[in-house]
Design a protein around this motif. Sequence first.
Motif, PDB file in Angstrom:
ATOM      1  N   LEU A  24     -17.319  23.362  39.388  1.00 26.81           N
ATOM      2  CA  LEU A  24     -16.847  23.638  40.743  1.00 26.81           C
ATOM      3  C   LEU A  24     -16.481  22.341  41.446  1.00 26.81           C
ATOM      4  N   ILE A  25     -15.447  22.383  42.256  1.00 27.16           N
ATOM      5  CA  ILE A  25     -15.092  21.269  43.133  1.00 27.16           C
ATOM      6  C   ILE A  25     -15.580  21.636  44.527  1.00 27.16           C
ATOM      7  N   ALA A  26     -16.777  21.147  44.865  1.00 22.02           N
ATOM      8  CA  ALA A  26     -17.436  21.558  46.103  1.00 22.02           C
ATOM      9  C   ALA A  26     -16.996  20.756  47.317  1.00 22.02           C
ATOM     10  N   THR A  27     -16.401  19.571  47.083  1.00 25.02           N
ATOM     11  CA  THR A  27     -15.906  18.734  48.185  1.00 25.02           C
ATOM     12  C   THR A  27     -14.570  18.127  47.781  1.00 25.02           C
ATOM     13  N   GLY A  28     -13.970  17.420  48.718  1.00 23.28           N
ATOM     14  CA  GLY A  28     -12.756  16.680  48.389  1.00 23.28           C
ATOM     15  C   GLY A  28     -13.026  15.597  47.346  1.00 23.28           C
ATOM     16  N   ALA A  29     -11.961  14.932  46.923  1.00 19.10           N
ATOM     17  CA  ALA A  29     -12.072  13.969  45.825  1.00 19.10           C
ATOM     18  C   ALA A  29     -11.457  12.626  46.206  1.00 19.10           C
ATOM     19  N   VAL A  30     -11.897  11.583  45.499  1.00 16.66           N
ATOM     20  CA  VAL A  30     -11.380  10.234  45.747  1.00 16.66           C
ATOM     21  C   VAL A  30      -9.929  10.125  45.300  1.00 16.66           C
ATOM     22  N   LEU A  31      -9.593  10.677  44.143  1.00 15.03           N
ATOM     23  CA  LEU A  31      -8.260  10.462  43.582  1.00 15.03           C
ATOM     24  C   LEU A  31      -7.249  11.530  43.986  1.00 15.03           C
ATOM     25  N   THR A  32      -7.699  12.716  44.403  1.00 17.04           N
ATOM     26  CA  THR A  32      -6.749  13.785  44.738  1.00 17.04           C
ATOM     27  C   THR A  32      -6.129  13.526  46.104  1.00 17.04           C
ATOM     28  N   ASP A  83      -2.444   3.440  47.781  1.00 15.58           N
ATOM     29  CA  ASP A  83      -3.256   2.918  48.882  1.00 15.58           C
ATOM     30  C   ASP A  83      -4.333   3.911  49.315  1.00 15.58           C
ATOM     31  N   GLU A  84      -3.999   5.203  49.340  1.00 16.84           N
ATOM     32  CA  GLU A  84      -4.993   6.197  49.742  1.00 16.84           C
ATOM     33  C   GLU A  84      -6.164   6.222  48.767  1.00 16.84           C
ATOM     34  N   GLN A  85      -5.864   6.222  47.475  1.00 13.37           N
ATOM     35  CA  GLN A  85      -6.918   6.256  46.472  1.00 13.37           C
ATOM     36  C   GLN A  85      -7.796   5.007  46.557  1.00 13.37           C
ATOM     37  N   LEU A  86      -7.176   3.858  46.736  1.00 11.69           N
ATOM     38  CA  LEU A  86      -7.941   2.612  46.830  1.00 11.69           C
ATOM     39  C   LEU A  86      -8.831   2.599  48.060  1.00 11.69           C
ATOM     40  N   ALA A  87      -8.317   3.092  49.178  1.00 10.40           N
ATOM     41  CA  ALA A  87      -9.110   3.104  50.411  1.00 10.40           C
ATOM     42  C   ALA A  87     -10.308   4.039  50.262  1.00 10.40           C
ATOM     43  N   LYS A  88     -10.097   5.208  49.670  1.00  6.90           N
ATOM     44  CA  LYS A  88     -11.210   6.142  49.492  1.00  6.90           C
ATOM     45  C   LYS A  88     -12.236   5.585  48.509  1.00  6.90           C
ATOM     46  N   ASN A  89     -11.775   4.893  47.484  1.00  3.99           N
ATOM     47  CA  ASN A  89     -12.711   4.274  46.552  1.00  3.99           C
ATOM     48  C   ASN A  89     -13.536   3.185  47.239  1.00  3.99           C
ATOM     49  N   ASP A  90     -12.882   2.360  48.038  1.00  9.14           N
ATOM     50  CA  ASP A  90     -13.605   1.306  48.758  1.00  9.14           C
ATOM     51  C   ASP A  90     -14.692   1.892  49.650  1.00  9.14           C
ATOM     52  N   ALA A  91     -14.372   3.022  50.299  1.00  8.85           N
ATOM     53  CA  ALA A  91     -15.338   3.640  51.208  1.00  8.85           C
ATOM     54  C   ALA A  91     -16.506   4.269  50.461  1.00  8.85           C
ATOM     55  N   ALA A  92     -16.282   4.687  49.217  1.00  8.81           N
ATOM     56  CA  ALA A  92     -17.303   5.444  48.485  1.00  8.81           C
ATOM     57  C   ALA A  92     -18.214   4.592  47.621  1.00  8.81           C
ATOM     58  N   THR A  93     -17.719   3.465  47.103  1.00  9.46           N
ATOM     59  CA  THR A  93     -18.436   2.746  46.044  1.00  9.46           C
ATOM     60  C   THR A  93     -19.846   2.342  46.441  1.00  9.46           C
TER      61      THR A  93
END
Length: 414
Positions: free
Chosen positions: A190-198, A288-298
């Motif tokens: 299941l995909i219960a939340t949004g994703a970093v790469l999508t 840029d979106e994927q990189l920003a979300k990765n930076d916020a999550a790591t």
Amino acid sequence: MAVALRCARLVDVEAGAVLPDHIVVVEGGRITAVRPAGEPVPEGVRLIDLGAAALAPGLVDLHTHLVGPAACGDFMQELRQSGARQALDAVVHARDTLNAGFTTVRDVGAFRAFVDVALRDAIDRGVVPGPRMAVAGAYVSVSTGGGMITGLAPGLEQPREYRFGSVRDVPDVRERVRELLTGGADVIKLIATGAVLTPGTVPGAPELTEDQIRAAVEEAQWYGAYVAAHAHGTEGIKRAIRAGVRSIEHGTELDDESIELMLEHGTYLSADIWWSDWLVENMETFDDEQLAKNDAATERQRRSFAKAVRAGVRIGFGTDAGAFPHGMQTRQLATMCEWGMTPLQALRAATLTSAECMGWEDRIGSITPGKYADLIAVTGDPEDPSSYNDVRFVMKDGEVVRNDLTLLGPAERS
């Protein structure tokens, strides 16, 4: 013919110890005996002397994606490839995974439905080399969620195989789960939340209700299966745990209540805490979106992992292989040690605990008589996680599938 493997060191993940000078006897694809090397090898048993190498159980990765373009942030690439191309590329991904020492994987979703089922079956038939697999068939996700290919122009409709797991309500969820399991899936993802790469999704935002998740869990249980839930945000994590999923994938924003719920329900954590390092070193592959979300999550994800370790949460080994090149998963062992585990704890996570999460602890995960003869050998210190980045010997089902130990050939005898 029975085979005996003699090793200078044996990694006992159950005891959390490295034992000196052992012999492991293998016959019919199973381990039949584990004993000190001083005892004589029975007549007629072929001896393979691994020299100074350390023998360990075959590794298990709970979170791989063997089907689809690897190390590619452009999801439109999925639509530029045929199913045949993806299946043939997946054969290479499976081979690279096995050669890296991963004799078992849980493959938790492909955008194109059921190609993973075909790959698993081909491996089981001996048509192609690869790890033993438990597969999800497709993602179960809302239509705009982390398990769908987003970003297409309005009005464009993707082929059915890319929308197979799309759901809107509880009845939809029940139907999709049944279709996936009757179509050959072993586990529901299941995909219960949004994703970093999508693109367009928010990792912290819930995408499935607790009722939807619970419906998936209930349906899966009727088929003897279970649910793994992709969940970054705290609310989505809690919904998934309360609904009864077997494992939380990613677990980026674990708070104290989430940890308590995991302990109460016995929920496993499968956290891909290494691969963002690879992403940062290969930034040109992502937007840029994927990189920003990765930076916020790591950093948050790694601190959540450390909190879970301290609390005693059941932690398996999941890497998100496919987001980075296949065969590099062992790099995560060192990261797990940096964030709170001892080397032998990390190795247990990548073997026995992951086997327990899959419900396969009776067949894989340790060097124990009766289990499959899935074994690897490294020449470095078995308590140094970096040693597993250079696996030299791989045996699956009692068959040697990789042998780069120079001592192996001359030391054999019948």
